[in-house]
Design an enzyme around this catalytic site. Structure first.
Site, PDB file in Angstrom:
ATOM      1  N   CYS A  85       0.825  -1.209   0.000  1.00  0.00           N
ATOM      2  CA  CYS A  85       0.000   0.000   0.000  1.00  0.00           C
ATOM      3  C   CYS A  85       0.859   1.258   0.000  1.00  0.00           C
ATOM      4  O   CYS A  85       0.650   2.168  -0.797  1.00  0.00           O
ATOM      5  CB  CYS A  85      -0.938  -0.008   1.206  1.00  0.00           C
TER       6      CYS A  85
ATOM      7  N   CYS B  53      -1.560   1.769  -3.072  1.00  0.00           N
ATOM      8  CA  CYS B  53      -2.480   2.875  -2.767  1.00  0.00           C
ATOM      9  C   CYS B  53      -1.829   4.257  -2.802  1.00  0.00           C
ATOM     10  O   CYS B  53      -2.326   5.157  -3.482  1.00  0.00           O
ATOM     11  CB  CYS B  53      -3.085   2.699  -1.372  1.00  0.00           C
TER      12      CYS B  53
ATOM     13  N   LYS C 234       0.076   5.281  -6.198  1.00  0.00           N
ATOM     14  CA  LYS C 234      -0.973   5.317  -7.223  1.00  0.00           C
ATOM     15  C   LYS C 234      -1.820   6.580  -7.069  1.00  0.00           C
ATOM     16  O   LYS C 234      -2.082   7.287  -8.035  1.00  0.00           O
ATOM     17  CB  LYS C 234      -1.810   4.038  -7.110  1.00  0.00           C
TER      18      LYS C 234
ATOM     19  N   TYR D 194      -9.638  -3.139 -10.415  1.00  0.00           N
ATOM     20  CA  TYR D 194      -9.240  -1.894  -9.750  1.00  0.00           C
ATOM     21  C   TYR D 194      -7.976  -1.291 -10.381  1.00  0.00           C
ATOM     22  O   TYR D 194      -7.946  -0.127 -10.751  1.00  0.00           O
ATOM     23  CB  TYR D 194      -8.843  -2.181  -8.294  1.00  0.00           C
ATOM     24  N   ILE D 195      -6.930  -2.106 -10.428  1.00  0.00           N
ATOM     25  CA  ILE D 195      -5.626  -1.559 -10.818  1.00  0.00           C
ATOM     26  C   ILE D 195      -5.650  -1.116 -12.278  1.00  0.00           C
ATOM     27  O   ILE D 195      -5.150  -0.045 -12.624  1.00  0.00           O
ATOM     28  CB  ILE D 195      -4.515  -2.602 -10.564  1.00  0.00           C
TER      29      ILE D 195
ATOM     30  N   GLU E  25      -7.543   2.143 -12.771  1.00  0.00           N
ATOM     31  CA  GLU E  25      -6.829   3.273 -12.166  1.00  0.00           C
ATOM     32  C   GLU E  25      -5.664   3.711 -13.052  1.00  0.00           C
ATOM     33  O   GLU E  25      -5.467   4.904 -13.302  1.00  0.00           O
ATOM     34  CB  GLU E  25      -6.355   2.899 -10.759  1.00  0.00           C
TER      35      GLU E  25
ATOM     36  N   HIS F  25     -25.947  22.026   0.626  1.00  0.00           N
ATOM     37  CA  HIS F  25     -26.176  22.574  -0.699  1.00  0.00           C
ATOM     38  C   HIS F  25     -25.181  23.670  -1.026  1.00  0.00           C
ATOM     39  O   HIS F  25     -24.881  24.480  -0.152  1.00  0.00           O
ATOM     40  CB  HIS F  25     -27.597  23.146  -0.763  1.00  0.00           C
TER      41      HIS F  25
ATOM     42  N   GLU G 146     -25.440  15.750  -1.581  1.00  0.00           N
ATOM     43  CA  GLU G 146     -26.817  15.941  -1.087  1.00  0.00           C
ATOM     44  C   GLU G 146     -27.812  15.082  -1.871  1.00  0.00           C
ATOM     45  O   GLU G 146     -28.899  14.778  -1.390  1.00  0.00           O
ATOM     46  CB  GLU G 146     -27.227  17.414  -1.139  1.00  0.00           C
TER      47      GLU G 146
HETATM   48  P1  NDP Z   1      -8.841  -7.614  -9.896  1.00  0.00           P
HETATM   49  O1  NDP Z   1      -9.085  -8.967  -9.376  1.00  0.00           O
HETATM   50  O2  NDP Z   1      -9.606  -6.455  -9.379  1.00  0.00           O
HETATM   51  O3  NDP Z   1      -9.008  -7.609 -11.478  1.00  0.00           O
HETATM   52  C1  NDP Z   1      -8.330  -8.504 -12.300  1.00  0.00           C
HETATM   53  C2  NDP Z   1      -8.738  -8.257 -13.715  1.00  0.00           C
HETATM   54  O4  NDP Z   1      -7.924  -9.030 -14.592  1.00  0.00           O
HETATM   55  C3  NDP Z   1     -10.176  -8.647 -14.013  1.00  0.00           C
HETATM   56  O5  NDP Z   1     -10.702  -7.735 -14.935  1.00  0.00           O
HETATM   57  C4  NDP Z   1     -10.025 -10.034 -14.627  1.00  0.00           C
HETATM   58  O6  NDP Z   1     -11.050 -10.364 -15.503  1.00  0.00           O
HETATM   59  C5  NDP Z   1      -8.747  -9.866 -15.403  1.00  0.00           C
HETATM   60  N1  NDP Z   1      -8.028 -11.112 -15.631  1.00  0.00           N
HETATM   61  C6  NDP Z   1      -7.665 -12.057 -14.749  1.00  0.00           C
HETATM   62  N2  NDP Z   1      -6.974 -13.037 -15.341  1.00  0.00           N
HETATM   63  C7  NDP Z   1      -6.884 -12.703 -16.649  1.00  0.00           C
HETATM   64  C8  NDP Z   1      -6.293 -13.311 -17.776  1.00  0.00           C
HETATM   65  N3  NDP Z   1      -5.656 -14.471 -17.680  1.00  0.00           N
HETATM   66  N4  NDP Z   1      -6.389 -12.693 -18.968  1.00  0.00           N
HETATM   67  C9  NDP Z   1      -7.055 -11.510 -19.078  1.00  0.00           C
HETATM   68  N5  NDP Z   1      -7.629 -10.885 -18.039  1.00  0.00           N
HETATM   69  C10 NDP Z   1      -7.547 -11.479 -16.841  1.00  0.00           C
HETATM   70  O7  NDP Z   1      -7.266  -7.402  -9.710  1.00  0.00           O
HETATM   71  P2  NDP Z   1      -6.330  -6.147  -9.738  1.00  0.00           P
HETATM   72  O8  NDP Z   1      -5.024  -6.670 -10.229  1.00  0.00           O
HETATM   73  O9  NDP Z   1      -6.931  -4.988 -10.454  1.00  0.00           O
HETATM   74  O10 NDP Z   1      -6.229  -5.756  -8.210  1.00  0.00           O
HETATM   75  C11 NDP Z   1      -5.896  -6.732  -7.229  1.00  0.00           C
HETATM   76  C12 NDP Z   1      -6.554  -6.415  -5.913  1.00  0.00           C
HETATM   77  O11 NDP Z   1      -5.928  -5.305  -5.329  1.00  0.00           O
HETATM   78  C13 NDP Z   1      -8.026  -6.029  -6.042  1.00  0.00           C
HETATM   79  O12 NDP Z   1      -8.857  -7.136  -5.999  1.00  0.00           O
HETATM   80  C14 NDP Z   1      -8.220  -5.137  -4.856  1.00  0.00           C
HETATM   81  O13 NDP Z   1      -8.640  -5.901  -3.772  1.00  0.00           O
HETATM   82  C15 NDP Z   1      -6.868  -4.551  -4.588  1.00  0.00           C
HETATM   83  N6  NDP Z   1      -6.815  -3.148  -5.018  1.00  0.00           N
HETATM   84  C16 NDP Z   1      -7.635  -2.229  -4.443  1.00  0.00           C
HETATM   85  C17 NDP Z   1      -7.610  -0.914  -4.835  1.00  0.00           C
HETATM   86  C18 NDP Z   1      -8.511   0.073  -4.206  1.00  0.00           C
HETATM   87  O14 NDP Z   1      -9.099  -0.220  -3.176  1.00  0.00           O
HETATM   88  N7  NDP Z   1      -8.692   1.253  -4.806  1.00  0.00           N
HETATM   89  C19 NDP Z   1      -6.693  -0.456  -5.873  1.00  0.00           C
HETATM   90  C20 NDP Z   1      -5.896  -1.493  -6.428  1.00  0.00           C
HETATM   91  C21 NDP Z   1      -5.967  -2.785  -6.006  1.00  0.00           C
HETATM   92  P3  NDP Z   1     -12.439 -11.009 -14.990  1.00  0.00           P
HETATM   93  O15 NDP Z   1     -13.203  -9.923 -14.344  1.00  0.00           O
HETATM   94  O16 NDP Z   1     -13.043 -11.530 -16.226  1.00  0.00           O
HETATM   95  O17 NDP Z   1     -12.042 -12.090 -14.023  1.00  0.00           O
END
Ligand code: NDP
Length: 458
Positions: A43, A48, A51, A177-178, A181, A441, A446
């Site tokens: 983080c 976090c 980023k 998420y990542i 972002e 307001h 709101e």
């Molecule tokens: P996520 O699990 O959020 O997303 C992974 C993405 O990659 C999904 O869209 C998934 O598709 C896709 N994916 C997975 N495997 C493949 C593949 N083999 N080929 C193509 N696409 C694929 O993971 P992130 O890496 O974005 O983030 C990891 C974790 O970190 C999050 O779950 C979150 O908990 C945490 N995080 C939180 C943040 C915040 O609170 N703001 C910011 C950044 C990270 P599909 O949906 O189809 O499975």
């Protein structure tokens, strides 16, 4: 009774590990923490914090453009990427030093190096053995990359935060998420961004209105989204650029897109390999997650785990809360289980997302009939800026008892707004209590207390 070097030995000095160690030490326990990299964890050092600094930096591009609508004359603007990265690194160094000082002031011994469990009460770090009554695994997660030809040319969020140059054209693979972002950061900084998702749209698991709205808004900001698309291979071309062979569904013949960099954000896996867990009989899931009970205890007495290493809800504040519960349970004589209901979260996309509680689909599944309120509007700021950006807010309410089950928002300040609403949901607030709350307001917030017209049943 066995005599140990420490009462608690924590492996991993990230958000969860540091919090558990400090709180345990504050109870008088003798605590050590091992870290193979820098103190601070994902983080603070690779997630976090850096980023969000890049999100803030990139947002100035729109701020400068919007200022014109308010009568400002804005001269030429440009971002110095290297200066930005240097400023960000300086801040991370400051935070790293604060974390080290916090541990020292709490009396926690910092052991530098990679730790490995030898037995349920012994850890080895850099050739030295340490014994402890309890061992806490708080090793976090690490990016997962699918095994496709040329994947070595891809970077993860780790490297994206330290790029030497800002790429002109970048592909972002993933829709979580990542990915959203970073797509937002690079697009706002002027890169040509192609986001490639294997599903039908972004942010699977989020409320459908959030997913649709965010995809529309990101499109307006120049992110080109390729849906139901897979990258089959990546090839480095003679001029240094990358060629991505992409395909739809099961089609084998794909097309190529050319970019300067490709970022994979395809999920993260618990960082538990080579810790010696399986050898000790600690139950570990197929993805590496340490299996724990509601007290964060593993299948082996004396070994505990919190945070992303357990793959429960992978968010920093959750790891910190799990750490607090663990210390209450083990060192304060107050068994405390973490409450996973109504955990708010935000996505620092552009525009950002804030959410707490159930999606409409999950609420219908769990409670049957629900009332849904949706508001879409142009924020006051954009009346003069002229920017075509829409805000979306949504409330999901249990029809039977009128409790608010979910609050969802896409729009400026959504994370700041939803934090407060999370308190209301934690208290079990009803729609009538939302309605009885006086708005502030003029704000976007709101709208959450002035939504009167529910959507007709589908
Ligand atoms: P996520 O699990 O959020 O997303 C992974 C993405 O990659 C999904 O869209 C998934 O598709 C896709 N994916 C997975 N495997 C493949 C593949 N083999 N080929 C193509 N696409 C694929 O993971 P992130 O890496 O974005 O983030 C990891 C974790 O970190 C999050 O779950 C979150 O908990 C945490 N995080 C939180 C943040 C915040 O609170 N703001 C910011 C950044 C990270 P599909 O949906 O189809 O499975």
């Amino acid at each position: 009774m066995a005599v140990y070097d420490f009462d608690l030995f924590t492996i991993g000095a990230g958000s969860g590990g540091v919090r558990a160690s400090r709180l345990a030490a504050a109870t008088g326990a003798r605590v050590a923490i091992a870290e193979e990299s820098r103190v601070g964890g994902t983080c603070v050092l690779r997630g976090c914090v850096p980023k969000k600094l890049l999100v803030l930096a990139s947002h100035f591009a729109e701020d400068f453009a919007d200022a014109r609508g308010y009568g400002w004359t804005v001269g030429p603007t440009a971002v110095d990427w290297r200066a930005l990265i240097a400023a960000k690194d300086k801040e991370l160094d400051r935070l790293n030093a604060i974390y080290i000082r916090l541990l020292r002031d709490a009396g926690v011994a910092l052991v530098e190096g990679r730790a490995k469990l030898v037995d349920p009460h012994t850890v080895e770090v850099a050739g030295r053995r340490y014994t402890a009554e309890r061992i806490l695994v708080a090793t976090g997660g690490w990016p997962f990359l699918p095994d496709i030809p040329g994947i070595r040319h891809a970077m993860t969020s780790n490297e994206a935060l330290d790029l030497a140059e800002l790429p002109k054209r970048i592909a972002v693979v993933g829709g979580g998420y990542i990915a959203v972002e970073f797509a937002g950061i690079f697009a706002a900084l002027g890169a040509e961004v192609t986001q490639i998702v294997r599903g039908d749209t972004l942010l699977r698991g989020f409320d459908q209105d959030i997913r649709i709205t965010l995809a529309e808004e990101m499109h307006k900001k120049g992110v080109s989204l390729l849906r139901e698309t897979l990258v089959r291979s990546i090839e480095r071309l003679g001029d240094g650029s990358l060629s991505l062979r992409i395909g739809k569904g099961m089609e084998t013949v794909g097309e190529d897109i050319e970019v300067d960099a490709v970022l994979y954000a395809t999920g993260r896996l618990p960082n538990t390999r080579d810790l010696g867990l399986a050898e000790l009989g600690v139950e570990v899931a197929a993805n590496g997650a340490v299996m724990v009970d509601q007290w964060s205890k593993s299948s082996v007495d004396g070994i505990y785990a919190v945070g992303d290493a357990t793959d429960r809800v992978n968010l920093t504040p959750v790891a910190i809360a799990e750490a607090r519960c663990l210390v209450e349970t083990l060192f304060n004589g107050r068994p405390t289980a973490m409450d996973y209901e109504n955990i708010p979260s935000a996505v620092f996309s552009q525009p950002p997302v804030g959410t707490v509680g159930l999606t409409e689909a999950a609420a219908r599944h769990r409670f049957g009939e629900v009332d849904v309120y949706v508001s879409r509007f142009r924020a006051l700021r954009h009346t003069l800026s002229g920017r075509d950006e829409r805000t979306m807010m949504k409330l999901v309410v249990n029809r039977r008892d009128q409790r608010v089950l979910g609050c969802h928002m896409v729009g400026a300040d959504a994370p700041e707004i939803v934090q407060g609403l999370a308190v209301a949901l934690k208290c079990g607030a009803t729609k009538q209590q939302f309605d009885a709350t006086v708005g502030i307001h003029p704000t976007a917030a709101e709208e959450f207390v002035t939504m009167r017209d529910k959507l007709p049943d589908a």
